[in-house]
Design an enzyme around this catalytic site. Structure first.
Site, PDB file in Angstrom:
ATOM      1  N   ASP A  46       0.803  -1.261  -0.059  1.00 33.38           N
ATOM      2  CA  ASP A  46      -0.072   0.003   0.103  1.00 33.38           C
ATOM      3  C   ASP A  46       0.747   1.309   0.046  1.00 33.38           C
ATOM      4  O   ASP A  46       2.004   1.343   0.105  1.00 33.38           O
ATOM      5  CB  ASP A  46      -1.031   0.040   1.321  1.00 33.38           C
ATOM      6  CG  ASP A  46      -0.333  -0.447   2.555  1.00 33.38           C
ATOM      7  OD1 ASP A  46       0.995  -0.361   2.389  1.00 33.38           O
ATOM      8  OD2 ASP A  46      -1.034  -0.674   3.623  1.00 33.38           O
ATOM      9  N   ASN A  96      -7.650  -2.707  14.221  1.00 32.33           N
ATOM     10  CA  ASN A  96      -9.030  -2.896  13.931  1.00 32.33           C
ATOM     11  C   ASN A  96      -9.044  -4.243  12.636  1.00 32.33           C
ATOM     12  O   ASN A  96     -10.292  -4.264  12.368  1.00 32.33           O
ATOM     13  CB  ASN A  96      -9.564  -1.521  13.041  1.00 32.33           C
ATOM     14  CG  ASN A  96      -8.941  -1.303  11.876  1.00 32.33           C
ATOM     15  OD1 ASN A  96      -7.978  -2.020  11.448  1.00 32.33           O
ATOM     16  ND2 ASN A  96      -9.278   0.000  11.166  1.00 32.33           N
ATOM     17  N   HIS A 126      -7.320  -4.505  10.122  1.00 36.68           N
ATOM     18  CA  HIS A 126      -7.095  -4.408   8.655  1.00 36.68           C
ATOM     19  C   HIS A 126      -5.707  -5.178   8.176  1.00 36.68           C
ATOM     20  O   HIS A 126      -4.654  -5.344   8.950  1.00 36.68           O
ATOM     21  CB  HIS A 126      -6.855  -3.002   8.386  1.00 36.68           C
ATOM     22  CG  HIS A 126      -5.681  -2.129   8.875  1.00 36.68           C
ATOM     23  ND1 HIS A 126      -5.827  -0.808   9.467  1.00 36.68           N
ATOM     24  CD2 HIS A 126      -4.342  -2.237   8.699  1.00 36.68           C
ATOM     25  CE1 HIS A 126      -4.707  -0.482   9.479  1.00 36.68           C
ATOM     26  NE2 HIS A 126      -3.776  -1.128   9.275  1.00 36.68           N
TER      27      HIS A 126
END
Ligand code: GLP
Length: 269
Positions: A66, A135, A137
């Site tokens: 990313d 969370n 991800h």
């Protein structure tokens, strides 16, 4: 699933590095999927050391998960900058063999398409390294992320932006609101997944990813669909797992885990 629990973070980093390094040793032309974040820093220092000790990286192809939208590759907060600093500039990996989406292209859609095309052109990634967000991800696949998702532009949650605040000098407004990330489907196409998590703050997400139900709202749970997954943890990150006794005995009896342990004593210490 291979869940390896080690007594401290340094041991987890070493074990994860051993998986990557034995892959490179066996196949110098490997395609590696790389990740960013604090968890990865220790892993990359082992790779740098191995390269200094003579292991050649010049034939490797690398793909990063990313990049933040709006950051240029020379921005100190960009993942390109991070990768140069922790790995690429310190080894003989060829810069033209490293692929990270650009955060500030003229057209984001074109950048996404080019990254998808490049991945398709080279075929499967051999080993994909993954961290995990609190969370749940992976990459920047925020909850909810479809398991069928491919490389795309995503909106970052406020929670994730807060967790990455330190890298931006503590100023929330400076943390980008969007990113380009490989999708869940893209990640699952790698031949082997290596997810690394250390610290108590990751233990709930690790539990949900490894032992919880599959759900788009916990993107890391998608790793349960893969056929060759290594989850490398320190004790703190393993704290919320229910089946630790089983994982420990499985690791003890696992031939490949034994080979990685031997690799560590032979080449890394
Ligand atoms: C970012 C990255 C993720 C990484 C996560 C955890 O959100 N995009 O790929 O897994 O941070 O980072 P850390 O290792 O710093 O906890």
């Amino acid at each position: 699933m291979n869940v390896v629990i080690l007594d401290r973070a340094e041991r987890a980093e070493e074990f994860a590095a051993a998986i990557l390094l034995s892959q490179i040793r066996n196949e110098p032309f490997s395609k590696l999927g790389l990740a960013t974040g604090r968890t990865m820093e220790g892993i990359y220092s082992h790779l740098v050391q191995a390269n200094r000790d003579g292991l050649d990286f010049s034939q490797l192809l690398t793909f990063n998960l990313d990049e933040y939208v709006d950051l240029s590759p020379i921005d100190v907060c960009s993942y390109r900058y991070y990768m140069n600093e922790y790995l690429f500039d310190e080894t003989n990996i060829e810069p033209e063999n490293t692929f990270i989406p650009r955060g500030n292209p003229i057209s984001l859609q074109q950048e996404v398409q080019e990254f998808r095309n490049k991945l398709r052109e080279v075929g499967s990634i051999d080993v994909q390294l993954l961290g995990i967000g609190e969370n749940g991800h992976i990459g920047f696949n925020e909850p909810p992320s479809l398991f069928g998702s491919e490389t795309r532009v995503v909106t970052l949650s406020d929670e994730t932006r807060m967790q990455n605040l330190d890298a931006f000098g503590g100023v929330l407004e400076d943390v980008p609101k969007r990113a380009i990330t490989m999708g869940i489907k893209t990640i699952l196409e790698a031949k082997k997944l290596v997810l690394v998590a250390t610290g108590r703050h990751k233990s709930q997400a690790v539990h949900d990813a490894v032992e919880g139900p599959l759900r788009a709202s916990l993107p890391a749970s998608a790793i349960q669909l893969h056929h060759d997954v290594w989850v490398i943890l320190d004790e703190a990150a393993a704290q919320d797992l229910n089946l630790t006794a089983y994982y420990r005995s499985h690791t003890k009896n696992n031939q490949l885990a034994e080979e990685y342990r031997t690799f560590i004593t032979k080449y890394m210490r």
